[in-house]
Scaffold this active site. Structure first.
Site, PDB file in Angstrom:
ATOM      1  N   ARG A  51       0.790  -1.227   0.000  1.00 49.68           N
ATOM      2  CA  ARG A  51       0.000   0.000   0.000  1.00 49.68           C
ATOM      3  C   ARG A  51       0.824   1.280   0.000  1.00 49.68           C
ATOM      4  O   ARG A  51       0.555   2.197  -0.785  1.00 49.68           O
ATOM      5  CB  ARG A  51      -0.932   0.056   1.227  1.00 49.68           C
ATOM      6  N   THR A  52       1.786   1.355   0.889  1.00 50.35           N
ATOM      7  CA  THR A  52       2.499   2.628   1.031  1.00 50.35           C
ATOM      8  C   THR A  52       3.253   2.947  -0.260  1.00 50.35           C
ATOM      9  O   THR A  52       3.147   4.049  -0.804  1.00 50.35           O
ATOM     10  CB  THR A  52       3.468   2.559   2.229  1.00 50.35           C
ATOM     11  N   LYS A  80      25.946  -4.399  -2.135  1.00 47.09           N
ATOM     12  CA  LYS A  80      27.420  -4.427  -2.215  1.00 47.09           C
ATOM     13  C   LYS A  80      28.055  -3.806  -0.976  1.00 47.09           C
ATOM     14  O   LYS A  80      29.268  -3.656  -0.897  1.00 47.09           O
ATOM     15  CB  LYS A  80      27.887  -3.643  -3.447  1.00 47.09           C
ATOM     16  N   ARG A 101      11.316   3.732   3.337  1.00 50.34           N
ATOM     17  CA  ARG A 101      10.958   2.778   4.412  1.00 50.34           C
ATOM     18  C   ARG A 101      12.206   1.994   4.771  1.00 50.34           C
ATOM     19  O   ARG A 101      12.939   1.546   3.884  1.00 50.34           O
ATOM     20  CB  ARG A 101       9.859   1.834   3.958  1.00 50.34           C
ATOM     21  N   HIS A 129       5.074   5.851  11.512  1.00 52.80           N
ATOM     22  CA  HIS A 129       4.589   5.719  10.124  1.00 52.80           C
ATOM     23  C   HIS A 129       3.663   6.918   9.892  1.00 52.80           C
ATOM     24  O   HIS A 129       2.447   6.781   9.796  1.00 52.80           O
ATOM     25  CB  HIS A 129       3.845   4.392   9.982  1.00 52.80           C
TER      26      HIS A 129
HETATM   27  N1   CP Z   1      -0.157   0.041   5.843  1.00 50.99           N
HETATM   28  C1   CP Z   1       1.045  -0.262   5.292  1.00 50.99           C
HETATM   29  O1   CP Z   1       2.091   0.321   5.627  1.00 50.99           O
HETATM   30  O2   CP Z   1       0.967  -1.240   4.338  1.00 50.99           O
HETATM   31  P1   CP Z   1       2.183  -1.752   3.465  1.00 50.99           P
HETATM   32  O3   CP Z   1       3.165  -2.426   4.405  1.00 50.99           O
HETATM   33  O4   CP Z   1       1.592  -2.688   2.466  1.00 50.99           O
HETATM   34  O5   CP Z   1       2.823  -0.547   2.835  1.00 50.99           O
END
Ligand code: CP
Length: 302
Positions: A51-52, A80, A101, A129
């Site tokens: 999603r993100t 590497k 991320r 998040h």
């Molecule tokens: N909600 C969320 O962070 O989903 P993903 O891990 O799929 O990005």
């Protein structure tokens, strides 16, 4: 917000949060606008995501910008042995903003300190998040008509779940009351309870939710974060402690909505999906509009 990194939800004031939500509503009304034409957004995912990553990419595409990056650091020079410092300094040369991320808490903060372009934290370990929180708040505001004085139930993995940590901090600006429901092993860390104590906000802790959910405005379900457990047996003990089923929702408020950042594993039975109180897939859609608002604000095109 222009040119500022978004590392923690604490980087935004209450007014700034409300501005993002107002802008998200405008993008929902008109999602295709070519205001990012000529801009490049880098998307660096050192951890898996559906999603993100994809909602950020969708947001950039709908605004006419371009995306570069990787969804698996194993295909980059990280493999590497390149450091995070060198990766960020390099990618900042190629982009106007970096969405990132990373499995390590504090990685996004570190990146924001070395980068010449703004960093947007798309999740750092069990820490924060913030873009998920903004889309959660957009979802709460849309479904409840307000963000003020709500009774928020946070259910599941409250220890490792970064989404609940960010959401708690953000909703505390709106006089929320919190109910924490988790097994003992996955309780809300003390630092967040102290945070609420210092603000004089109420919270309650329970092992089970069935006796209390009639009071909930929002049930925020979370997955037990298997990837954060060092001992797989510990995960096995707690992985199925809470499973929400449709029949459990009988005595809930008409306007109560079930949110989940997703992905789900077992914690919401599929028989809940058709219940009008299940909002999690629309919540994921709201991620596109909210992330359009975040990108446009930070790049400074609105
Ligand atoms: N909600 C969320 O962070 O989903 P993903 O891990 O799929 O990005």
């Amino acid at each position: 917000m222009k040119n500022r990194s978004l590392v923690s939800i604490e980087d935004y004031s209450k007014d700034e949060i409300l501005k993002i939500l107002e802008l998200a509503a405008k993008f929902e009304a008109k999602p295709v606008q070519k205001i990012l034409e000529g801009y490049v957004v880098a998307s660096l995912f050192f951890e898996p995501s559906t999603r993100t990553r994809l909602s950020f990419e969708s947001a950039v595409n709908k605004l006419g910008g371009r995306v570069i990056g990787f969804s698996d650091s194993g295909s980059s020079s990280v493999k590497k042995g390149e450091s995070l410092n060198d990766t960020i300094l390099t990618v900042a040369n190629y982009s106007d903003l970096i969405v990132m991320r990373h499995p390590l808490e504090g990685a996004a903060k570190f990146a924001s300190e070395v980068s010449q372009v703004p960093i947007v934290n798309a999740g750092d370990g069990a820490n924060q998040h913030p873009t998920q929180t903004l889309l959660d708040m957009y979802s709460i505001q849309k479904t409840q008509g307000t963000l003020e004085n709500l009774n928020i139930f946070l259910i599941g993995d409250l220890k490792y779940g970064r989404t609940v940590h960010s959401l708690l901090m953000a909703m505390s600006k709106f006089n929320a009351t919190f109910n924490f429901i988790s097994p003992d092993e996955l309780k809300m860390p003390d630092e967040y309870k102290i945070y609420l104590d210092n603000l004089g906000l109420k919270y309650y802790e329970h092992r089970d939710f069935t006796g209390y959910i009639s009071e909930a405005d929002i049930m925020y379900m979370t997955r037990v974060q298997r990837e954060r457990f060092s001992d797989p047996m510990e995960y096995e003990k707690v992985k199925n402690v809470y499973v929400l089923r449709n029949h459990m929702l009988k005595n809930t408020k008409d306007n109560m909505r079930i949110l989940h950042p997703l992905p789900r594993v077992n914690e919401i039975n599929e028989d809940v999906d058709k219940n009008e109180k299940a909002y999690y897939f629309t919540q994921a859609l709201n991620g596109v509009f909210t992330r359009q608002a975040i990108l446009a604000s930070i790049i400074g095109v609105v």
